[in-house]
Design an enzyme around this catalytic site. Structure first.
Site, PDB file in Angstrom:
ATOM      1  N   ARG A  25      49.246  39.696  46.484  1.00 52.51           N
ATOM      2  CA  ARG A  25      48.254  40.138  45.482  1.00 52.51           C
ATOM      3  C   ARG A  25      48.330  41.642  45.208  1.00 52.51           C
ATOM      4  O   ARG A  25      47.301  42.273  44.944  1.00 52.51           O
ATOM      5  CB  ARG A  25      46.829  39.779  45.924  1.00 52.51           C
ATOM      6  CG  ARG A  25      46.518  38.309  45.869  1.00 52.51           C
ATOM      7  CD  ARG A  25      46.143  37.880  44.462  1.00 52.51           C
ATOM      8  NE  ARG A  25      45.962  36.432  44.400  1.00 52.51           N
ATOM      9  CZ  ARG A  25      44.780  35.839  44.434  1.00 52.51           C
ATOM     10  NH1 ARG A  25      43.683  36.545  44.496  1.00 52.51           N
ATOM     11  NH2 ARG A  25      44.716  34.530  44.380  1.00 52.51           N
ATOM     12  N   ARG A  29      42.764  43.493  41.498  1.00 54.30           N
ATOM     13  CA  ARG A  29      41.554  44.231  41.119  1.00 54.30           C
ATOM     14  C   ARG A  29      41.279  45.483  41.932  1.00 54.30           C
ATOM     15  O   ARG A  29      40.461  46.301  41.544  1.00 54.30           O
ATOM     16  CB  ARG A  29      40.342  43.281  41.207  1.00 54.30           C
ATOM     17  CG  ARG A  29      40.311  42.279  40.086  1.00 54.30           C
ATOM     18  CD  ARG A  29      39.424  41.103  40.418  1.00 54.30           C
ATOM     19  NE  ARG A  29      40.018  40.324  41.484  1.00 54.30           N
ATOM     20  CZ  ARG A  29      39.497  39.230  42.007  1.00 54.30           C
ATOM     21  NH1 ARG A  29      38.330  38.791  41.585  1.00 54.30           N
ATOM     22  NH2 ARG A  29      40.107  38.571  42.964  1.00 54.30           N
ATOM     23  N   ARG A  38      43.707  44.329  32.430  1.00 56.65           N
ATOM     24  CA  ARG A  38      43.032  43.040  32.340  1.00 56.65           C
ATOM     25  C   ARG A  38      41.965  43.078  31.253  1.00 56.65           C
ATOM     26  O   ARG A  38      41.817  42.128  30.480  1.00 56.65           O
ATOM     27  CB  ARG A  38      42.420  42.718  33.692  1.00 56.65           C
ATOM     28  CG  ARG A  38      41.690  41.399  33.786  1.00 56.65           C
ATOM     29  CD  ARG A  38      41.318  41.237  35.250  1.00 56.65           C
ATOM     30  NE  ARG A  38      40.489  40.101  35.544  1.00 56.65           N
ATOM     31  CZ  ARG A  38      39.166  40.118  35.506  1.00 56.65           C
ATOM     32  NH1 ARG A  38      38.517  41.197  35.114  1.00 56.65           N
ATOM     33  NH2 ARG A  38      38.483  39.053  35.837  1.00 56.65           N
ATOM     34  N   ASP A  75      49.699  32.712  38.122  1.00 59.86           N
ATOM     35  CA  ASP A  75      48.815  32.069  39.087  1.00 59.86           C
ATOM     36  C   ASP A  75      49.347  30.681  39.410  1.00 59.86           C
ATOM     37  O   ASP A  75      50.003  30.061  38.570  1.00 59.86           O
ATOM     38  CB  ASP A  75      47.385  31.963  38.558  1.00 59.86           C
ATOM     39  CG  ASP A  75      46.409  31.685  39.682  1.00 59.86           C
ATOM     40  OD1 ASP A  75      45.994  32.635  40.367  1.00 59.86           O
ATOM     41  OD2 ASP A  75      46.093  30.498  39.922  1.00 59.86           O
ATOM     42  N   TYR A 152      42.971  21.904  44.445  1.00 63.75           N
ATOM     43  CA  TYR A 152      42.206  22.443  43.311  1.00 63.75           C
ATOM     44  C   TYR A 152      42.075  21.417  42.204  1.00 63.75           C
ATOM     45  O   TYR A 152      41.024  21.298  41.560  1.00 63.75           O
ATOM     46  CB  TYR A 152      42.869  23.724  42.773  1.00 63.75           C
ATOM     47  CG  TYR A 152      42.737  24.900  43.712  1.00 63.75           C
ATOM     48  CD1 TYR A 152      41.590  25.697  43.707  1.00 63.75           C
ATOM     49  CD2 TYR A 152      43.733  25.208  44.622  1.00 63.75           C
ATOM     50  CE1 TYR A 152      41.460  26.770  44.578  1.00 63.75           C
ATOM     51  CE2 TYR A 152      43.615  26.277  45.502  1.00 63.75           C
ATOM     52  CZ  TYR A 152      42.474  27.053  45.476  1.00 63.75           C
ATOM     53  OH  TYR A 152      42.336  28.106  46.348  1.00 63.75           O
TER      54      TYR A 152
HETATM   55  O1  CP3 Z   1      50.279  40.128  42.871  1.00 63.12           O
HETATM   56  C1  CP3 Z   1      50.463  38.943  43.150  1.00 63.12           C
HETATM   57  O2  CP3 Z   1      50.384  38.495  44.318  1.00 63.12           O
HETATM   58  C2  CP3 Z   1      50.941  37.995  42.054  1.00 63.12           C
HETATM   59  C3  CP3 Z   1      49.967  37.212  41.393  1.00 63.12           C
HETATM   60  C4  CP3 Z   1      49.203  36.080  42.074  1.00 63.12           C
HETATM   61  C5  CP3 Z   1      47.873  35.761  41.688  1.00 63.12           C
HETATM   62  N1  CP3 Z   1      47.516  34.598  42.325  1.00 63.12           N
HETATM   63  C6  CP3 Z   1      47.056  36.535  40.758  1.00 63.12           C
HETATM   64  C7  CP3 Z   1      45.605  36.362  40.761  1.00 63.12           C
HETATM   65  C8  CP3 Z   1      49.604  35.124  43.014  1.00 63.12           C
HETATM   66  C9  CP3 Z   1      50.894  35.020  43.799  1.00 63.12           C
HETATM   67  C10 CP3 Z   1      48.528  34.182  43.141  1.00 63.12           C
HETATM   68  C11 CP3 Z   1      48.580  32.993  43.989  1.00 63.12           C
HETATM   69  C12 CP3 Z   1      47.388  32.141  44.129  1.00 63.12           C
HETATM   70  N2  CP3 Z   1      46.444  31.847  43.190  1.00 63.12           N
HETATM   71  C13 CP3 Z   1      47.078  31.399  45.289  1.00 63.12           C
HETATM   72  C14 CP3 Z   1      47.924  31.335  46.557  1.00 63.12           C
HETATM   73  C15 CP3 Z   1      47.752  32.533  47.405  1.00 63.12           C
HETATM   74  C16 CP3 Z   1      46.383  32.657  48.027  1.00 63.12           C
HETATM   75  O3  CP3 Z   1      45.654  33.573  47.592  1.00 63.12           O
HETATM   76  O4  CP3 Z   1      46.050  31.880  48.931  1.00 63.12           O
HETATM   77  C17 CP3 Z   1      45.888  30.692  45.046  1.00 63.12           C
HETATM   78  C18 CP3 Z   1      45.165  29.783  46.031  1.00 63.12           C
HETATM   79  C19 CP3 Z   1      45.499  30.969  43.713  1.00 63.12           C
HETATM   80  C20 CP3 Z   1      44.333  30.408  42.956  1.00 63.12           C
HETATM   81  C21 CP3 Z   1      43.388  31.453  42.565  1.00 63.12           C
HETATM   82  N3  CP3 Z   1      43.642  32.409  41.607  1.00 63.12           N
HETATM   83  C22 CP3 Z   1      42.084  31.665  43.061  1.00 63.12           C
HETATM   84  C23 CP3 Z   1      41.428  30.845  44.143  1.00 63.12           C
HETATM   85  C24 CP3 Z   1      41.561  32.768  42.374  1.00 63.12           C
HETATM   86  C25 CP3 Z   1      40.160  33.301  42.481  1.00 63.12           C
HETATM   87  C26 CP3 Z   1      39.965  34.090  43.714  1.00 63.12           C
HETATM   88  C27 CP3 Z   1      40.247  35.534  43.451  1.00 63.12           C
HETATM   89  O5  CP3 Z   1      40.946  36.166  44.239  1.00 63.12           O
HETATM   90  O6  CP3 Z   1      39.681  36.026  42.457  1.00 63.12           O
HETATM   91  C28 CP3 Z   1      42.569  33.249  41.504  1.00 63.12           C
HETATM   92  C29 CP3 Z   1      42.479  34.423  40.601  1.00 63.12           C
HETATM   93  C30 CP3 Z   1      43.561  35.440  40.677  1.00 63.12           C
HETATM   94  N4  CP3 Z   1      44.900  35.183  40.789  1.00 63.12           N
HETATM   95  C31 CP3 Z   1      43.379  36.849  40.567  1.00 63.12           C
HETATM   96  C32 CP3 Z   1      44.656  37.426  40.613  1.00 63.12           C
HETATM   97  C33 CP3 Z   1      45.007  38.898  40.481  1.00 63.12           C
HETATM   98  C34 CP3 Z   1      42.071  37.561  40.349  1.00 63.12           C
HETATM   99  C35 CP3 Z   1      41.684  37.320  38.941  1.00 63.12           C
HETATM  100  C36 CP3 Z   1      41.008  38.445  38.233  1.00 63.12           C
HETATM  101  O7  CP3 Z   1      41.681  39.443  37.874  1.00 63.12           O
HETATM  102  O8  CP3 Z   1      39.820  38.283  38.015  1.00 63.12           O
END
Ligand code: CP3
Length: 344
Positions: A25, A29, A38, A75, A152
């Site tokens: 990640r 944010r 964003r 994602d 999910y």
């Molecule tokens: O920088 C990176 O790592 C690349 C981008 C990336 C994102 N999600 C961006 C993201 C990667 C590799 C993921 C993987 C992902 N997404 C996983 C597996 C890894 C883990 O965290 O266990 C999972 C389970 C998801 C599903 C997901 N996406 C959830 C549960 C959420 C909400 C929780 C949160 O952290 O907000 C997201 C949103 C998400 N994916 C964000 C980002 C940067 C935040 C969104 C925002 O900007 O509001």
């Protein structure tokens, strides 16, 4: 062996004097420049599908920290969306999908090879990144593992214990297994296309692997990872695969050998000494630093970072966190972590 990107050398099994580093990640944010881009995109999903802006946020942490790898900004839930599931992000509540509760809903998903049209902007992001990344920075593509994505899809949201997915597995094992198979095929198609668009490494995120036990772990965490890895290796033999069976505990031992993965991502629950003896003995490892330390900072961050570097110094190692960096992390603490790893 002495040439090429540091990340690729570690993945090939080379033991380097200083481990290459990136963070789960890393585009996110906690960075003000991410929040600004964003806002420009409108919302999170619009950012994922805007190739220029998705490439921009992928590059932001590379400019700031000179990480050894960039991970595609996207994602894991874009794939179910490409299969026909409705997806949205409720502000402050995380992802939402229409839950899959019946055999008919699972059967209505599109076939694996129909995903590419929807995912074309993701492939374009990778092509932009291959042009724009510094020569020394490796490009990582990724997908969710079938089980994690299914949790999910079945619940329609994130769940603390993956209850709805376990319930469907027990109540209708045929539908559940068919869904895992469909996701496995779609993941192979998706990751192959990412590689063809420029990904040099792929990572499979099984964030909820830890809730599968015994034979379920073999059938729904290990077997899909093995089938995905074998299919990718048949088409793209030189592309390393990183597997992340988060929470797998003692099942981390032997996971690389059983699946054919080149490297294993470690969560922060594992003891680094145990992981060096039981996981790193089979190849490259990455991870283990508790992301909470990037909120806390200070001497404990430095000490824990150095402890992990030392614990894995005897084998191939990529420095990383045990899970994603959180929005409340201080960007300055990342510099402190890097100083503890690289001395700069
Ligand atoms: O920088 C990176 O790592 C690349 C981008 C990336 C994102 N999600 C961006 C993201 C990667 C590799 C993921 C993987 C992902 N997404 C996983 C597996 C890894 C883990 O965290 O266990 C999972 C389970 C998801 C599903 C997901 N996406 C959830 C549960 C959420 C909400 C929780 C949160 O952290 O907000 C997201 C949103 C998400 N994916 C964000 C980002 C940067 C935040 C969104 C925002 O900007 O509001």
């Amino acid at each position: 062996m002495a040439q090429g990107k540091l990340l690729m050398r570690a993945l090939a099994g080379e033991v380097l004097p200083v481990p290459p580093v990136w963070m789960m990640r890393q585009a996110g944010r906690y960075l003000p420049e991410y929040r600004a881009t964003r806002a420009q995109a409108g919302d999170f999903l619009s950012l994922c599908y805007n190739s220029e802006l998705a490439a921009e946020v992928t590059l932001q942490p590379i400019r700031r920290y000179r990480f050894d790898a960039a991970i595609l900004f996207a994602d894991i839930l874009l794939l179910p969306q490409a299969l026909g599931a409705r997806l949205w992000f409720a502000t402050g509540e995380g992802p939402r999908l229409d839950p899959i509760e019946t055999a008919a809903a699972a059967a209505a998903l599109k076939p694996a090879d129909a995903v590419h049209e929807h995912l074309a902007p993701v492939y374009e992001t990778l092509r932009i990144l291959r042009r724009e990344l510094p020569a020394e920075t490796a490009l990582i593509g990724f997908a969710g593992a079938p089980w994690t994505v299914a949790t999910y899809m079945i619940a329609g949201r994130g769940t603390p214990d993956q209850g709805p997915a376990h319930a469907l597995k027990a109540a209708d094992p045929t539908t559940f297994a068919a869904l895992i198979d469909r996701l496995t095929d779609a993941t192979i198609a998706y990751l192959s296309a990412q590689i063809e668009a420029g990904a040099e490494v792929v990572k499979i995120f099984d964030s909820w692997a830890g809730s599968l036990k015994g034979a379920d772990f073999d059938a729904f965490a290990l077997a899909p990872a093995k089938r995905i890895t074998a299919a990718l290796k048949a088409r793209h033999p030189d592309i390393p695969v990183i597997a992340f069976p988060r929470g797998a505990g003692e099942r981390y031992a032997g996971f690389a050998r059983a699946t054919g993965a080149d490297a294993i991502a470690l969560d922060q629950g594992l003891d680094a000494g145990w992981a060096a003896a039981h996981v790193q003995k089979d190849g490259c490892v990455q991870g283990n630093l508790d992301p909470a330390l990037l909120v806390e900072g200070g001497d404990r961050l430095t000490a824990e970072t150095q402890r992990i570097v030392r614990a894995f110094a005897g084998g191939p190692h990529i420095f990383n966190l045990g899970h994603g960096i959180t929005p409340d992390a201080d960007p300055e603490n990342v510099h402190r972590m890097l100083e503890a790893i690289r001395g700069s």
